[in-house]
Design a protein around this motif. Structure first.
Motif, short mmCIF file in Angstrom:
data_model
loop_
_atom_site.label_atom_id
_atom_site.label_comp_id
_atom_site.label_asym_id
_atom_site.label_seq_id
_atom_site.Cartn_x
_atom_site.Cartn_y
_atom_site.Cartn_z
N LEU A 17 0.83 -1.21 0.00
CA LEU A 17 0.00 0.00 0.00
C LEU A 17 0.86 1.26 0.00
CD1 LEU A 17 -2.85 -1.05 2.46
CD2 LEU A 17 -2.97 -0.82 -0.03
N LEU A 18 1.95 1.25 0.76
CA LEU A 18 2.86 2.40 0.75
C LEU A 18 3.47 2.60 -0.63
CD1 LEU A 18 4.81 2.16 4.12
CD2 LEU A 18 3.34 4.02 3.37
N SER A 19 3.86 1.50 -1.27
CA SER A 19 4.45 1.61 -2.60
C SER A 19 3.46 2.13 -3.62
CB SER A 19 4.98 0.25 -3.05
OG SER A 19 6.00 -0.18 -2.19
N ILE A 20 2.23 1.64 -3.57
CA ILE A 20 1.20 2.12 -4.51
C ILE A 20 0.94 3.60 -4.29
CG2 ILE A 20 -1.25 1.94 -5.08
CD1 ILE A 20 -0.97 -1.09 -4.58
N PHE A 21 0.79 4.01 -3.02
CA PHE A 21 0.57 5.42 -2.72
C PHE A 21 1.75 6.27 -3.20
CE2 PHE A 21 1.23 9.08 0.04
CZ PHE A 21 0.05 9.77 -0.19
N GLY A 22 2.97 5.80 -2.97
CA GLY A 22 4.15 6.55 -3.39
C GLY A 22 4.23 6.71 -4.89
N LEU A 23 3.92 5.65 -5.62
CA LEU A 23 3.96 5.73 -7.08
C LEU A 23 2.89 6.68 -7.62
CD1 LEU A 23 4.56 2.00 -7.96
CD2 LEU A 23 6.14 3.89 -8.31
N ILE A 24 1.70 6.59 -7.07
CA ILE A 24 0.62 7.49 -7.54
C ILE A 24 0.93 8.93 -7.17
CG2 ILE A 24 -1.81 8.08 -7.19
CD1 ILE A 24 -2.34 5.06 -6.98
N ALA A 25 1.44 9.16 -5.96
CA ALA A 25 1.76 10.53 -5.54
C ALA A 25 2.87 11.11 -6.39
CB ALA A 25 2.17 10.54 -4.06
N LEU A 27 3.65 10.32 -9.47
CA LEU A 27 3.24 10.50 -10.86
C LEU A 27 2.23 11.64 -11.04
CD1 LEU A 27 2.83 6.83 -12.05
CD2 LEU A 27 4.53 8.46 -12.82
N LEU A 28 1.34 11.81 -10.10
CA LEU A 28 0.25 12.75 -10.30
C LEU A 28 0.44 14.11 -9.66
CD1 LEU A 28 -2.80 10.36 -9.88
CD2 LEU A 28 -1.68 11.10 -11.98
N GLY A 29 1.32 14.21 -8.68
CA GLY A 29 1.43 15.46 -7.96
C GLY A 29 2.75 16.18 -8.15
N ASP A 30 2.78 17.41 -7.67
CA ASP A 30 4.00 18.21 -7.66
C ASP A 30 4.20 18.77 -6.27
OD1 ASP A 30 4.81 17.96 -10.30
OD2 ASP A 30 3.50 19.58 -10.98
N GLY A 31 5.43 19.20 -6.01
CA GLY A 31 5.72 19.82 -4.72
C GLY A 31 5.72 18.82 -3.59
N ILE A 32 4.78 18.97 -2.67
CA ILE A 32 4.71 18.10 -1.49
C ILE A 32 4.43 16.66 -1.88
CG2 ILE A 32 2.26 18.50 -1.03
CD1 ILE A 32 4.94 18.23 1.66
N TRP A 33 3.71 16.45 -2.98
CA TRP A 33 3.40 15.08 -3.42
C TRP A 33 4.66 14.36 -3.86
CZ3 TRP A 33 -0.87 13.07 -1.83
CH2 TRP A 33 -1.96 13.89 -1.60
N ASP A 34 5.58 15.08 -4.49
CA ASP A 34 6.86 14.46 -4.86
C ASP A 34 7.63 14.03 -3.62
OD1 ASP A 34 6.51 14.72 -7.59
OD2 ASP A 34 7.40 16.72 -7.64
N ILE A 35 7.62 14.86 -2.60
CA ILE A 35 8.32 14.52 -1.35
C ILE A 35 7.66 13.31 -0.70
CG2 ILE A 35 8.88 15.35 0.96
CD1 ILE A 35 9.04 18.19 -0.31
N LEU A 36 6.34 13.28 -0.64
CA LEU A 36 5.64 12.13 -0.07
C LEU A 36 5.91 10.87 -0.89
CD1 LEU A 36 2.17 13.63 0.89
CD2 LEU A 36 3.96 12.82 2.43
N GLY A 37 5.99 11.00 -2.20
CA GLY A 37 6.32 9.86 -3.05
C GLY A 37 7.71 9.32 -2.74
N TRP A 38 8.69 10.19 -2.61
CA TRP A 38 10.05 9.77 -2.28
C TRP A 38 10.09 9.08 -0.91
CZ3 TRP A 38 14.49 9.16 -4.73
CH2 TRP A 38 14.64 9.76 -5.97
#
Length: 54
Positions: A17-25, A27-38
């Motif tokens: 679930l963490l990996s799926i959330f990270g990949l979606i975040a 791919l789809l977001g910028d800024g804070i979403w990139d940090i959450l993805g990493w």
């Protein structure tokens, strides 16, 4: 039965679930979403390295 199932499959399901959330975040977001993805994509790698050196 439920306790055994969660003990066996709890961590793999959580990591999936963490990996799926990270990949979606990532791919789809910028800024804070990139940090959450990493961060969420680095958790499985951290655990692999931790158990490798254990």
């Amino acid at each position: 039965m439920k306790r055994t199932f969660l003990k066996l499959w709890g961590m793999p399901i959580l990591l999936a679930l963490l990996s799926i959330f990270g990949l979606i975040a990532a791919l789809l977001g910028d800024g804070i979403w990139d940090i959450l993805g990493w961060l969420t994509l680095s958790v499985p790698l951290f655990l692999i390295i931790k158990h490798y050196y254990k």
